[in-house]
Write an enzyme that holds these catalytic residues in place. Structure first.
Site, PDB file in Angstrom:
ATOM      1  N   HIS A 166     -49.740 -14.958 -31.019  1.00  0.00           N
ATOM      2  CA  HIS A 166     -50.470 -13.950 -30.243  1.00  0.00           C
ATOM      3  C   HIS A 166     -49.522 -13.128 -29.379  1.00  0.00           C
ATOM      4  O   HIS A 166     -48.427 -13.573 -29.022  1.00  0.00           O
ATOM      5  CB  HIS A 166     -51.604 -14.572 -29.424  1.00  0.00           C
ATOM      6  CG  HIS A 166     -51.214 -15.365 -28.216  1.00  0.00           C
ATOM      7  ND1 HIS A 166     -51.917 -16.483 -27.823  1.00  0.00           N
ATOM      8  CD2 HIS A 166     -50.233 -15.223 -27.304  1.00  0.00           C
ATOM      9  CE1 HIS A 166     -51.387 -16.966 -26.716  1.00  0.00           C
ATOM     10  NE2 HIS A 166     -50.352 -16.218 -26.388  1.00  0.00           N
ATOM     11  N   ASN A 215     -48.905 -19.389 -31.325  1.00  0.00           N
ATOM     12  CA  ASN A 215     -49.690 -19.124 -32.538  1.00  0.00           C
ATOM     13  C   ASN A 215     -49.535 -17.665 -32.999  1.00  0.00           C
ATOM     14  O   ASN A 215     -50.316 -17.182 -33.819  1.00  0.00           O
ATOM     15  CB  ASN A 215     -51.173 -19.456 -32.301  1.00  0.00           C
ATOM     16  CG  ASN A 215     -51.788 -18.578 -31.215  1.00  0.00           C
ATOM     17  OD1 ASN A 215     -51.136 -17.691 -30.677  1.00  0.00           O
ATOM     18  ND2 ASN A 215     -53.049 -18.835 -30.911  1.00  0.00           N
ATOM     19  N   GLU A 257     -55.313 -12.774 -30.182  1.00  0.00           N
ATOM     20  CA  GLU A 257     -55.190 -14.046 -30.885  1.00  0.00           C
ATOM     21  C   GLU A 257     -55.180 -13.827 -32.400  1.00  0.00           C
ATOM     22  O   GLU A 257     -55.520 -12.735 -32.876  1.00  0.00           O
ATOM     23  CB  GLU A 257     -56.389 -14.933 -30.512  1.00  0.00           C
ATOM     24  CG  GLU A 257     -56.443 -15.322 -29.047  1.00  0.00           C
ATOM     25  CD  GLU A 257     -55.480 -16.461 -28.699  1.00  0.00           C
ATOM     26  OE1 GLU A 257     -54.439 -16.613 -29.369  1.00  0.00           O
ATOM     27  OE2 GLU A 257     -55.778 -17.193 -27.745  1.00  0.00           O
ATOM     28  N   ASP A 306     -52.716  -9.001 -19.703  1.00  0.00           N
ATOM     29  CA  ASP A 306     -53.917  -9.770 -20.051  1.00  0.00           C
ATOM     30  C   ASP A 306     -54.333 -10.639 -18.868  1.00  0.00           C
ATOM     31  O   ASP A 306     -53.575 -10.809 -17.909  1.00  0.00           O
ATOM     32  CB  ASP A 306     -53.707 -10.608 -21.331  1.00  0.00           C
ATOM     33  CG  ASP A 306     -52.496 -11.521 -21.270  1.00  0.00           C
ATOM     34  OD1 ASP A 306     -51.862 -11.630 -20.192  1.00  0.00           O
ATOM     35  OD2 ASP A 306     -52.169 -12.136 -22.294  1.00  0.00           O
TER      36      ASP A 306
HETATM   37  C1  GLP Z   1     -49.993 -16.582 -22.899  1.00  0.00           C
HETATM   38  C2  GLP Z   1     -50.308 -15.155 -22.446  1.00  0.00           C
HETATM   39  C3  GLP Z   1     -49.340 -14.155 -22.981  1.00  0.00           C
HETATM   40  C4  GLP Z   1     -47.970 -14.755 -22.984  1.00  0.00           C
HETATM   41  C5  GLP Z   1     -47.923 -15.828 -24.049  1.00  0.00           C
HETATM   42  C6  GLP Z   1     -46.625 -16.592 -24.113  1.00  0.00           C
HETATM   43  O1  GLP Z   1     -51.129 -17.255 -23.296  1.00  0.00           O
HETATM   44  N1  GLP Z   1     -51.649 -14.731 -22.770  1.00  0.00           N
HETATM   45  O2  GLP Z   1     -49.383 -12.985 -22.202  1.00  0.00           O
HETATM   46  O3  GLP Z   1     -47.016 -13.760 -23.258  1.00  0.00           O
HETATM   47  O4  GLP Z   1     -49.022 -16.698 -23.944  1.00  0.00           O
HETATM   48  O5  GLP Z   1     -46.513 -17.455 -23.017  1.00  0.00           O
HETATM   49  P1  GLP Z   1     -45.175 -18.210 -22.659  1.00  0.00           P
HETATM   50  O6  GLP Z   1     -44.201 -17.153 -22.276  1.00  0.00           O
HETATM   51  O7  GLP Z   1     -45.525 -19.098 -21.511  1.00  0.00           O
HETATM   52  O8  GLP Z   1     -44.736 -18.960 -23.862  1.00  0.00           O
END
Ligand code: GLP
Length: 238
Positions: free
Chosen positions: A135, A133, A140, A67
């Site tokens: 996702h 959340n 989302e 992403d």
């Molecule tokens: C982000 C990204 C995701 C990521 C997730 C978890 O917003 N869009 O690709 O896997 O949230 O992030 P983190 O590993 O920093 O908790």
């Protein structure tokens, strides 16, 4: 019921990296989609160590980015492509043509989305983090199992989490994400989750009925899902 693999925090990243190295040895032309965020950072560090000892090679692999934010300039340190390059790709011999980032600088974003959906049509493995959340990628809450690769408006909670992560006063309001359809069509999916702050959403994703309020819950439909977590993230699973 999905049975997660629960590891002590100290062994987690090395274990995930060793598993990925094993997949690459079994299939050197592995087509793998990789996330950014904080969760995979120690895995990438461990992979770089393995590569320096010639214990893993991405020389024939294809890497697809999961992403990307919209509206950040090329090279911005918060961009997912900048981070994946700095943490992994620029530290490995990976042929540039085998790296598929998301062309958020394109004049026509619909074309960028269609291209990314096309390169991700035949993935061997998708590696995912878990948003606070629920996702995955930028799918989302409100996303369904068949949601396609698309431009998405980000949830306020995701933007706040990212601002805290980057210590930024603001982050973009939109992004492009690999769709749930492509994630679920990959031959294998790994969900990586670490830390006590993810314990409640991990429980929601794995134990409560699936639904669009927690897109990660749809991953349980996948016949080849690996959930690899540390003890802290697993604290509320029973
Ligand atoms: C982000 C990204 C995701 C990521 C997730 C978890 O917003 N869009 O690709 O896997 O949230 O992030 P983190 O590993 O920093 O908790």
């Amino acid at each position: 019921m999905t049975t997660p693999r629960i590891l002590p925090a100290a062994a987690w990243a090395d274990t995930v990296a060793a598993d990925l190295a094993e997949r690459l040895r079994a299939n050197p032309a592995l087509r793998v989609c990789l996330p950014t965020g904080a969760t995979p950072v120690p895995v990438y560090e461990a992979l770089v160590g393995l590569a320096r000892r010639d214990e893993v090679s991405f020389a024939r692999a294809t890497v697809v980015l999961l992403d990307e934010w919209l509206g950040l300039p090329p090279g911005d340190p918060a961009r997912c492509d900048t981070r994946l390059r700095a943490q992994l790709l620029d530290r490995l011999p990976v042929p540039p043509a085998a790296v598929h980032l998301i062309d958020v600088d394109a004049a026509d974003l619909d074309v960028a989305v269609a291209r990314h959906a096309a390169v991700a049509a035949d993935l061997d493995l998708v590696v995912l983090g878990l948003g606070m959340n629920g996702h995955v990628g930028f799918n989302e809450p409100g996303s369904f199992a068949d949601s396609p690769t698309r431009i998405i408006r980000l949830a306020a909670s995701s933007r706040e989490a990212a601002m805290a992560r980057y210590g930024a006063a603001s982050v973009p309001t939109g992004g492009i994400t690999l769709g749930m359809d492509r994630i679920l069509a990959a031959r294998e999916v790994w969900l990586l989750v670490t830390g006590a702050r993810k314990a409640a959403i991990l429980r929601r994703a794995l134990r409560d009925p699936e639904g669009p309020d927690c897109p990660a819950s749809y991953l349980r439909r996948h016949p080849n899902l690996g959930v690899i977590v540390d003890l802290e993230a697993a604290a509320l699973l029973s």
